[in-house]
Design an enzyme around this catalytic site. Structure first.
Site, PDB file in Angstrom:
ATOM      1  N   ASP A   1     -11.420 -21.854  -2.959  1.00  0.00           N
ATOM      2  CA  ASP A   1     -10.714 -22.903  -3.788  1.00  0.00           C
ATOM      3  C   ASP A   1      -9.077 -22.549  -4.283  1.00  0.00           C
ATOM      4  O   ASP A   1      -8.765 -21.590  -4.684  1.00  0.00           O
ATOM      5  CB  ASP A   1     -12.013 -22.700  -5.383  1.00  0.00           C
ATOM      6  CG  ASP A   1     -11.008 -24.253  -5.995  1.00  0.00           C
ATOM      7  OD1 ASP A   1     -10.783 -24.984  -6.162  1.00  0.00           O
ATOM      8  OD2 ASP A   1     -12.595 -24.248  -7.164  1.00  0.00           O
TER       9      ASP A   1
ATOM     10  N   ARG B   1      -7.047 -24.176  -6.120  1.00  0.00           N
ATOM     11  CA  ARG B   1      -6.248 -24.972  -7.507  1.00  0.00           C
ATOM     12  C   ARG B   1      -6.300 -24.297  -8.358  1.00  0.00           C
ATOM     13  O   ARG B   1      -6.796 -23.002  -8.774  1.00  0.00           O
ATOM     14  CB  ARG B   1      -8.186 -25.802  -8.232  1.00  0.00           C
ATOM     15  CG  ARG B   1      -8.029 -27.344  -7.688  1.00  0.00           C
ATOM     16  CD  ARG B   1      -9.156 -28.043  -7.784  1.00  0.00           C
ATOM     17  NE  ARG B   1     -10.863 -26.958  -7.827  1.00  0.00           N
ATOM     18  CZ  ARG B   1     -11.826 -27.174  -7.800  1.00  0.00           C
ATOM     19  NH1 ARG B   1     -12.145 -28.393  -8.806  1.00  0.00           N
ATOM     20  NH2 ARG B   1     -13.192 -26.648  -7.609  1.00  0.00           N
TER      21      ARG B   1
END
Length: 217
Positions: A127, A129
């Protein structure tokens, strides 16, 4: 602390009601994000809110490979029913790897990898983000207490570390189908998401969204 700034805002009528759409931009990254706001969210009371990361395939093209489009509709419906809330549309396509790399990851998944293995094979983290920008957007909107619509513990941890008061996690388990069941299980087992699926009782089901999921033949 990001350098996110509020740039513009306007009314946005939708099928779920009329929101105020607020546009934000980060001068350093040149990334743009928006928040859909309904009602007075700066009154100090807990606000029903969702951080929704951009998913062109799920949100706009109705992909069944994920649950994103179903979550977006359900979150907007929940906020509309509450008459007050915020949905941040976080422009981090493909958990931060971008649209083209997301398609490459899809191809690897077609060959048997799961969503995490595909990201890693492409040289990315599971991930990529950054949710700190969302914390800053909540602060700019004057939100003080949050009832967060999420299954993702990382969103809660990042907002809490940024000093926001998460008073409740509201589950968002919708849209499971035969195409995304393994994807949901991977997020649950490898990323620690609070996901209820595979025939278990669902929380906060949206009948409208669930009716759009094709049944097994």
């Amino acid at each position: 602390m990001s350098d996110i700034k509020c740039i513009a805002q306007a009314n946005l009528p939708t099928k779920f009601g009329t929101f105020r759409i607020v546009g934000f931009e980060s001068p350093s990254t040149k990334k743009e994000h928006v928040a859909l706001v309904m009602g007075d969210v700066a009154d100090g009371k807990p606000v029903l809110a969702r951080i929704h990361s951009e998913c062109l395939t799920g949100d706009a093209l109705h992909s069944l490979k994920c649950d994103c489009g179903f979550q977006l509709k359900t979150a907007l419906k929940q906020i509309s029913e509450a008459g007050r809330g915020v949905l941040i549309y976080h422009r981090e396509e493909g958990r931060g790897i971008g649209l083209i790399n997301k398609i490459r990851a899809y191809a690897l998944q077609d060959e048997g990898m799961d969503t995490i293995e595909a990201n890693l094979a492409l040289g990315f983290a599971a991930d990529e983000r950054d949710f700190t920008v969302c914390a800053d957007i909540f602060n700019l909107l004057g939100v003080q207490q949050i009832r967060l619509l999420t299954n993702n513990p990382q969103k809660m941890a990042t907002l809490t570390q940024a000093g926001l008061n998460i008073v409740e996690r509201v589950p968002l388990n919708v849209g499971e189908n035969r195409y995304n069941s393994h994807y949901l299980d991977t997020k649950k087992q490898k990323m620690g998401h609070f996901i209820i699926h595979n025939g278990e009782e669902h929380a906060l089901q949206c009948p409208h969204c669930q009716s759009e999921v094709p049944t097994e033949k």
